[in-house]
Design an enzyme around this catalytic site. Structure first.
Site, short mmCIF file in Angstrom:
data_model
loop_
_atom_site.label_atom_id
_atom_site.label_comp_id
_atom_site.label_asym_id
_atom_site.label_seq_id
_atom_site.Cartn_x
_atom_site.Cartn_y
_atom_site.Cartn_z
N SER A 4 42.07 -27.34 13.23
CA SER A 4 42.84 -26.15 13.58
C SER A 4 43.72 -26.46 14.78
O SER A 4 43.44 -27.40 15.54
CB SER A 4 41.90 -24.98 13.86
OG SER A 4 40.87 -25.36 14.74
N GLU A 54 45.99 -24.73 18.07
CA GLU A 54 46.14 -23.54 18.92
C GLU A 54 47.53 -23.51 19.57
O GLU A 54 48.02 -24.53 20.06
CB GLU A 54 45.05 -23.57 20.00
CG GLU A 54 45.13 -22.42 20.97
CD GLU A 54 43.96 -22.40 21.95
OE1 GLU A 54 42.80 -22.59 21.53
OE2 GLU A 54 44.22 -22.20 23.14
N ARG A 79 36.11 -13.57 26.64
CA ARG A 79 36.14 -12.65 27.76
C ARG A 79 37.52 -12.67 28.41
O ARG A 79 38.10 -11.64 28.72
CB ARG A 79 35.08 -13.04 28.82
CG ARG A 79 35.04 -12.07 29.97
CD ARG A 79 34.33 -12.64 31.18
NE ARG A 79 35.08 -13.72 31.80
CZ ARG A 79 34.71 -14.36 32.90
NH1 ARG A 79 33.57 -14.05 33.49
NH2 ARG A 79 35.45 -15.32 33.41
N ASP A 128 40.05 -14.23 31.67
CA ASP A 128 39.88 -14.23 33.13
C ASP A 128 40.73 -13.11 33.70
O ASP A 128 41.91 -12.97 33.35
CB ASP A 128 40.30 -15.59 33.70
CG ASP A 128 39.35 -16.68 33.26
OD1 ASP A 128 38.13 -16.50 33.43
OD2 ASP A 128 39.82 -17.69 32.72
N TYR A 166 31.23 -24.34 26.50
CA TYR A 166 31.62 -25.22 27.60
C TYR A 166 30.61 -26.36 27.72
O TYR A 166 29.63 -26.24 28.47
CB TYR A 166 31.71 -24.41 28.90
CG TYR A 166 32.68 -23.26 28.73
CD1 TYR A 166 34.02 -23.41 29.06
CD2 TYR A 166 32.27 -22.06 28.15
CE1 TYR A 166 34.92 -22.38 28.82
CE2 TYR A 166 33.16 -21.03 27.91
CZ TYR A 166 34.49 -21.20 28.25
OH TYR A 166 35.38 -20.19 27.99
N LYS A 185 26.18 -14.81 22.66
CA LYS A 185 27.37 -14.64 21.81
C LYS A 185 27.03 -14.97 20.36
O LYS A 185 27.50 -14.32 19.43
CB LYS A 185 28.51 -15.55 22.28
CG LYS A 185 29.02 -15.23 23.65
CD LYS A 185 30.33 -15.92 23.97
CE LYS A 185 30.17 -17.30 24.50
NZ LYS A 185 31.37 -17.79 25.20
N PHE A 244 45.09 -27.80 35.58
CA PHE A 244 44.48 -27.01 34.54
C PHE A 244 42.98 -27.33 34.44
O PHE A 244 42.14 -26.45 34.32
CB PHE A 244 45.20 -27.33 33.23
CG PHE A 244 45.09 -26.26 32.20
CD1 PHE A 244 45.37 -24.94 32.51
CD2 PHE A 244 44.73 -26.58 30.90
CE1 PHE A 244 45.27 -23.95 31.55
CE2 PHE A 244 44.61 -25.59 29.93
CZ PHE A 244 44.89 -24.27 30.26
N HIS A 259 39.64 -28.94 17.02
CA HIS A 259 40.58 -27.85 17.32
C HIS A 259 41.52 -28.39 18.40
O HIS A 259 41.08 -28.71 19.50
CB HIS A 259 39.81 -26.63 17.84
CG HIS A 259 40.67 -25.48 18.25
ND1 HIS A 259 41.18 -24.55 17.36
CD2 HIS A 259 41.12 -25.09 19.48
CE1 HIS A 259 41.89 -23.64 18.01
NE2 HIS A 259 41.88 -23.94 19.29
P1 FAD Z 1 31.85 -15.51 28.47
O1 FAD Z 1 31.13 -16.07 27.30
O2 FAD Z 1 31.71 -14.06 28.72
O3 FAD Z 1 31.36 -16.33 29.75
C1 FAD Z 1 32.01 -16.19 31.01
C2 FAD Z 1 31.05 -16.49 32.14
O4 FAD Z 1 30.09 -15.42 32.26
C3 FAD Z 1 30.21 -17.74 31.96
O5 FAD Z 1 30.00 -18.31 33.23
C4 FAD Z 1 28.89 -17.24 31.38
O6 FAD Z 1 27.79 -18.07 31.71
C5 FAD Z 1 28.76 -15.87 32.07
N1 FAD Z 1 28.15 -14.87 31.16
C6 FAD Z 1 28.42 -14.66 29.86
N2 FAD Z 1 27.70 -13.65 29.35
C7 FAD Z 1 26.94 -13.18 30.37
C8 FAD Z 1 26.01 -12.12 30.47
N3 FAD Z 1 25.72 -11.35 29.41
N4 FAD Z 1 25.42 -11.93 31.70
C9 FAD Z 1 25.72 -12.69 32.76
N5 FAD Z 1 26.62 -13.71 32.72
C10 FAD Z 1 27.22 -13.95 31.55
N6 FAD Z 1 41.49 -17.06 27.84
C11 FAD Z 1 42.41 -16.10 27.60
O7 FAD Z 1 42.66 -15.27 28.48
N7 FAD Z 1 43.09 -16.03 26.41
C12 FAD Z 1 42.84 -16.89 25.40
O8 FAD Z 1 43.47 -16.79 24.34
C13 FAD Z 1 41.85 -17.90 25.59
N8 FAD Z 1 41.54 -18.77 24.61
C14 FAD Z 1 40.52 -19.66 24.80
C15 FAD Z 1 40.14 -20.48 23.73
C16 FAD Z 1 39.09 -21.38 23.88
C17 FAD Z 1 38.67 -22.22 22.70
C18 FAD Z 1 38.44 -21.51 25.14
C19 FAD Z 1 37.33 -22.52 25.33
C20 FAD Z 1 38.83 -20.72 26.21
C21 FAD Z 1 39.85 -19.77 26.05
N9 FAD Z 1 40.25 -18.93 27.08
C22 FAD Z 1 41.19 -17.96 26.86
C23 FAD Z 1 39.64 -19.05 28.41
C24 FAD Z 1 38.43 -18.13 28.58
O9 FAD Z 1 38.82 -16.78 28.49
C25 FAD Z 1 37.81 -18.42 29.93
O10 FAD Z 1 37.21 -19.67 29.91
C26 FAD Z 1 36.87 -17.36 30.47
O11 FAD Z 1 36.58 -17.69 31.82
C27 FAD Z 1 35.54 -17.28 29.74
O12 FAD Z 1 35.65 -16.75 28.50
P2 FAD Z 1 34.37 -16.71 27.52
O13 FAD Z 1 34.75 -15.98 26.34
O14 FAD Z 1 33.79 -18.05 27.35
O15 FAD Z 1 33.38 -15.81 28.44
#
Ligand code: FAD
Length: 282
Positions: free
Chosen positions: A13, A15, A104, A106, A142, A162, A213, A263
């Site tokens: 895939s 991106e 999630r 940032d 990660y 998740k 980055f 990916h």
């Molecule tokens: P989460 O899974 O929510 O994790 C974030 C942090 O919170 C981690 O440290 C985790 O350990 C902690 N955590 C998670 N769940 C809990 C809980 N229930 N209680 C306490 N702590 C918790 N960003 C964008 O803005 N737009 C994009 O399109 C985008 N695409 C991405 C695509 C990929 C493949 C990747 C790897 C990253 C992408 N990102 C994107 C970046 C991503 O949004 C960031 O890395 C963000 O900081 C974490 O997102 P996440 O979904 O992994 O978060």
């Protein structure tokens, strides 16, 4: 550790980020066409946290779909409301989108309110509640640990939330240490997680941006690579040649040892991907 079964079919895939200008959109069409020839499983399009690219992401997704390629929009939930997310899901459902990368995101600097979702597991749960099995959901992982995580154990526990909430597949943050990925996959197997863990691959075409980055997203550039890259200075050709060699070998090793696909973070460029692809003889 590296003796996983090689899947019968490895899926690829690509991106993209939504283009900001008409010029960017026009040149992206050419990139789409070149990469579509590689017959990927899907193209994904990023989504600015807080909904900053909401319309542009949607437009890019529809353009991709109109070319007959499966499009997977990213959807990040930070600084968003349930109502917003519900509306986005509805429009994707209406347009026949079947995959979503749920994140999630940032919180943009200066934006104080985290909104109605705190973490990606809550978004996955919400998508399942609202739309059942309508979407195949990909989530992020990660292998080198999320930069905000308290520690690796907590990060893995959070990752499992998740998966438990209903994720179908995983895309990793990019990495250059293959071992980190193999250890992560091992931990998933030990925890009964059997959904595909697809490595995210970042081609190397320049140094300073990659370095910045990587600092931000917690991806490690191994010392030996940093030292080499530093020596190349502004010699773009030398950086590209070295990057191509390193990333090709990384991809080959991952595929040879059971990765279910790759990916690619394209950064909206076709040439680095095509060069890796040709080297891999895929
Ligand atoms: P989460 O899974 O929510 O994790 C974030 C942090 O919170 C981690 O440290 C985790 O350990 C902690 N955590 C998670 N769940 C809990 C809980 N229930 N209680 C306490 N702590 C918790 N960003 C964008 O803005 N737009 C994009 O399109 C985008 N695409 C991405 C695509 C990929 C493949 C990747 C790897 C990253 C992408 N990102 C994107 C970046 C991503 O949004 C960031 O890395 C963000 O900081 C974490 O997102 P996440 O979904 O992994 O978060």
């Amino acid at each position: 550790m590296q003796s996983q079964k090689i899947p019968s079919q490895q899926l690829f895939s690509f991106e993209f980020y939504p283009p900001k200008t008409e010029e960017g959109a026009a040149s992206l069409q050419v990139v789409y066409d070149k990469l579509a020839k590689l017959n990927p499983e899907f193209f994904s399009v990023t989504f600015g946290a807080g909904g900053s690219t909401r319309d542009k992401t949607f437009d890019a997704v529809i353009t991709i779909q109109s070319k007959g390629i499966q499009a997977a929009p990213h959807l990040s939930c930070v600084a968003s409301t349930k109502e917003n997310i519900r509306a986005i899901l509805k429009s994707y459902q209406e347009h026949g989108i079947s995959k979503i990368v749920a994140l999630r995101g940032d919180l943009p600097s200066g934006m104080m309110s985290a909104g109605e979702f705190r973490y990606a597991n809550e978004l996955v749960e919400f998508i399942r509640q609202e739309t059942g099995d309508c979407f195949q959901i990909h989530v992020a992982a990660y292998p080198e640990v999320h930069p905000q995580a308290a520690n690796e154990v907590e990060d893995f526990k959070n990752f499992k939330r998740k998966v438990a909430a209903g994720a179908n597949a995983v895309i990793t943050q990019y990495f250059y240490n293959a071992e980190a990925y193999f250890y992560f996959v091992d931990a998933c197997e030990k925890n009964g997680i059997d959904i595909p863990i697809v490595p995210g691959i970042m081609p190397i075409t320049q140094y300073s941006q990659l370095f910045r980055f990587s600092e931000m997203c917690g991806a490690d550039i191994p010392r030996w690579m940093r030292k080499r890259l530093e020596c190349f200075g502004d010699d773009r050709q030398a950086i590209e040649a070295f990057g191509l060699d390193v990333v090709t070998k990384l991809c080959q090793r991952l595929l040879d040892n059971g990765a279910p696909g790759l990916h690619f973070y394209t950064m909206n460029q076709a040439a680095p991907i095509l060069a890796i692809w040709e080297n891999l003889k895929l």
